[in-house]
Design a protein around this motif. Structure first.
Motif, mmCIF file in Angstrom:
data_model
loop_
_atom_site.group_PDB
_atom_site.id
_atom_site.type_symbol
_atom_site.label_atom_id
_atom_site.label_comp_id
_atom_site.label_asym_id
_atom_site.label_seq_id
_atom_site.Cartn_x
_atom_site.Cartn_y
_atom_site.Cartn_z
ATOM 1 N N ILE A 63 62.023 22.408 46.333
ATOM 2 C CA ILE A 63 61.265 23.032 45.248
ATOM 3 C C ILE A 63 60.021 23.750 45.747
ATOM 4 O O ILE A 63 59.571 24.722 45.151
ATOM 5 N N GLY A 64 59.453 23.247 46.833
ATOM 6 C CA GLY A 64 58.227 23.846 47.351
ATOM 7 C C GLY A 64 56.977 23.236 46.763
ATOM 8 O O GLY A 64 55.952 23.899 46.612
ATOM 9 N N ILE A 65 57.050 21.958 46.407
ATOM 10 C CA ILE A 65 55.899 21.217 45.888
ATOM 11 C C ILE A 65 55.657 20.051 46.836
ATOM 12 O O ILE A 65 56.608 19.417 47.286
ATOM 13 N N GLY A 66 54.409 19.752 47.126
ATOM 14 C CA GLY A 66 54.093 18.631 47.998
ATOM 15 C C GLY A 66 54.569 17.307 47.424
ATOM 16 O O GLY A 66 54.703 17.155 46.208
ATOM 17 N N THR A 67 54.806 16.343 48.303
ATOM 18 C CA THR A 67 55.322 15.048 47.855
ATOM 19 C C THR A 67 54.340 14.322 46.935
ATOM 20 O O THR A 67 54.770 13.646 45.997
ATOM 21 N N GLU A 68 53.054 14.486 47.185
ATOM 22 C CA GLU A 68 52.068 13.814 46.333
ATOM 23 C C GLU A 68 52.135 14.361 44.908
ATOM 24 O O GLU A 68 52.191 13.600 43.939
ATOM 25 N N ALA A 69 52.144 15.681 44.785
ATOM 26 C CA ALA A 69 52.208 16.302 43.460
ATOM 27 C C ALA A 69 53.536 15.997 42.779
ATOM 28 O O ALA A 69 53.574 15.707 41.580
ATOM 29 N N LEU A 70 54.619 16.040 43.540
ATOM 30 C CA LEU A 70 55.933 15.773 42.950
ATOM 31 C C LEU A 70 56.054 14.323 42.509
ATOM 32 O O LEU A 70 56.627 14.045 41.456
ATOM 33 N N SER A 71 55.491 13.394 43.273
ATOM 34 C CA SER A 71 55.564 11.991 42.854
ATOM 35 C C SER A 71 54.775 11.775 41.559
ATOM 36 O O SER A 71 55.202 11.013 40.687
ATOM 37 N N LYS A 72 53.663 12.490 41.402
ATOM 38 C CA LYS A 72 52.893 12.386 40.156
ATOM 39 C C LYS A 72 53.669 12.976 38.982
ATOM 40 O O LYS A 72 53.708 12.397 37.893
ATOM 41 N N LEU A 73 54.293 14.138 39.203
ATOM 42 C CA LEU A 73 55.099 14.740 38.138
ATOM 43 C C LEU A 73 56.301 13.863 37.794
ATOM 44 O O LEU A 73 56.666 13.728 36.623
ATOM 45 N N ALA A 74 56.913 13.259 38.808
ATOM 46 C CA ALA A 74 58.060 12.382 38.571
ATOM 47 C C ALA A 74 57.649 11.172 37.746
ATOM 48 O O ALA A 74 58.377 10.735 36.845
ATOM 49 N N TYR A 75 56.477 10.638 38.025
ATOM 50 C CA TYR A 75 55.965 9.498 37.264
ATOM 51 C C TYR A 75 55.712 9.905 35.803
ATOM 52 O O TYR A 75 56.111 9.201 34.877
ATOM 53 N N ALA A 76 55.065 11.047 35.622
ATOM 54 C CA ALA A 76 54.801 11.546 34.272
ATOM 55 C C ALA A 76 56.110 11.793 33.527
ATOM 56 O O ALA A 76 56.240 11.465 32.343
ATOM 57 N N ALA A 77 57.079 12.360 34.227
ATOM 58 C CA ALA A 77 58.381 12.626 33.605
ATOM 59 C C ALA A 77 59.043 11.326 33.184
ATOM 60 O O ALA A 77 59.568 11.216 32.066
ATOM 61 N N ASP A 78 59.006 10.328 34.056
ATOM 62 C CA ASP A 78 59.612 9.041 33.744
ATOM 63 C C ASP A 78 58.973 8.424 32.499
ATOM 64 O O ASP A 78 59.679 7.904 31.626
ATOM 65 N N LEU A 79 57.649 8.512 32.403
ATOM 66 C CA LEU A 79 56.956 7.978 31.224
ATOM 67 C C LEU A 79 57.326 8.744 29.952
ATOM 68 O O LEU A 79 57.216 8.209 28.851
ATOM 69 N N LEU A 88 47.469 3.126 40.666
ATOM 70 C CA LEU A 88 48.464 2.078 40.915
ATOM 71 C C LEU A 88 48.956 2.066 42.362
ATOM 72 O O LEU A 88 49.702 1.168 42.760
ATOM 73 N N GLY A 89 48.555 3.075 43.128
ATOM 74 C CA GLY A 89 48.951 3.141 44.526
ATOM 75 C C GLY A 89 50.370 3.632 44.744
ATOM 76 O O GLY A 89 50.966 3.364 45.788
ATOM 77 N N GLY A 90 50.902 4.381 43.790
ATOM 78 C CA GLY A 90 52.299 4.809 43.879
ATOM 79 C C GLY A 90 52.525 6.236 44.330
ATOM 80 O O GLY A 90 53.667 6.691 44.360
ATOM 81 N N VAL A 91 51.473 6.955 44.682
ATOM 82 C CA VAL A 91 51.635 8.341 45.113
ATOM 83 C C VAL A 91 52.281 8.360 46.502
ATOM 84 O O VAL A 91 51.864 7.628 47.398
ATOM 85 N N VAL A 92 53.305 9.179 46.644
ATOM 86 C CA VAL A 92 54.026 9.272 47.915
ATOM 87 C C VAL A 92 53.353 10.338 48.780
ATOM 88 O O VAL A 92 53.364 11.521 48.448
ATOM 89 N N THR A 93 52.767 9.895 49.872
ATOM 90 C CA THR A 93 52.099 10.813 50.794
ATOM 91 C C THR A 93 53.141 11.519 51.660
ATOM 92 O O THR A 93 54.268 11.027 51.805
#
Length: 171
Positions: free
Chosen positions: A31-47, A153-158
């Motif tokens: 996609i061309g998005i960093g893992t940190e940003a994508l993990s945050k978006l994935a978390y928001a999407a899941d919620l 929560l410490g869940g961001v994927v670096t």
């Protein structure tokens, strides 16, 4: 027996976490998005009740929609303009997908629910676009708040954790 059972549960949980980070790493590259940003978006999407595959497909489609608009595709160009979302920089290069998605969230938050909103979401984000409306309705502030929560929560994927997860699974 209980200790062996507990160890098995922990091992399965760790493997699932590693697989998730590996999946994020690969999707980040696509996609061309960093893992940190994508993990945050994935978390928001899941919620918001959105599956990761739907988010991944929608973000990839958004990048394609930006490119199509930049090449003059009328439908995408008209929708970006109608929403007031800039899809490219003044030098003609495409903006970061994460930033465009955030701007879309602000515009969708202000739009009334209905056929026009759904059609715009599907035109820019693909078939999954309609599924992402609850996520987009929170606006960029909602996306940021959910991302901040994941960080607390410490869940961001670096990037380093994602690289290590890929390497682990490859080995």
């Amino acid at each position: 027996a209980a200790a062996v059972s507990a160890a098995g549960v922990i091992a399965v949980g760790m493997k699932n976490a590693i697989d998730r980070m590996d999946e994020l790493a690969k999707s980040s590259q696509k996609i061309g998005i960093g893992t940190e940003a994508l993990s945050k978006l994935a978390y928001a999407a899941d919620l918001s009740g959105v599956e990761f595959g739907q988010l991944e497909g929608a973000l990839a489609k958004l990048a394609k929609s930006q490119d199509m608009a930049a090449q003059g595709a009328k439908e995408q160009l008209d929708i970006f303009r109608a929403l007031g979302v800039e899809f490219q920089r003044s030098d003609g290069t495409l903006r970061n997908v994460e930033d465009v998605f955030s701007d879309l969230a602000d515009r969708f938050q202000a739009l009334p629910d209905g056929a026009n909103k759904t059609a715009a979401a599907m035109a820019l984000l693909g078939r999954s676009g309609a599924q992402l409306i609850p996520l987009l309705n929170g606006g960029s502030d909602g996306l940021r708040e959910m991302g901040d929560e994941l960080e607390r929560l410490g869940g961001v994927v670096t990037p380093e954790a994602a690289r290590q997860a890929e390497e682990f699974n490859d080995n």
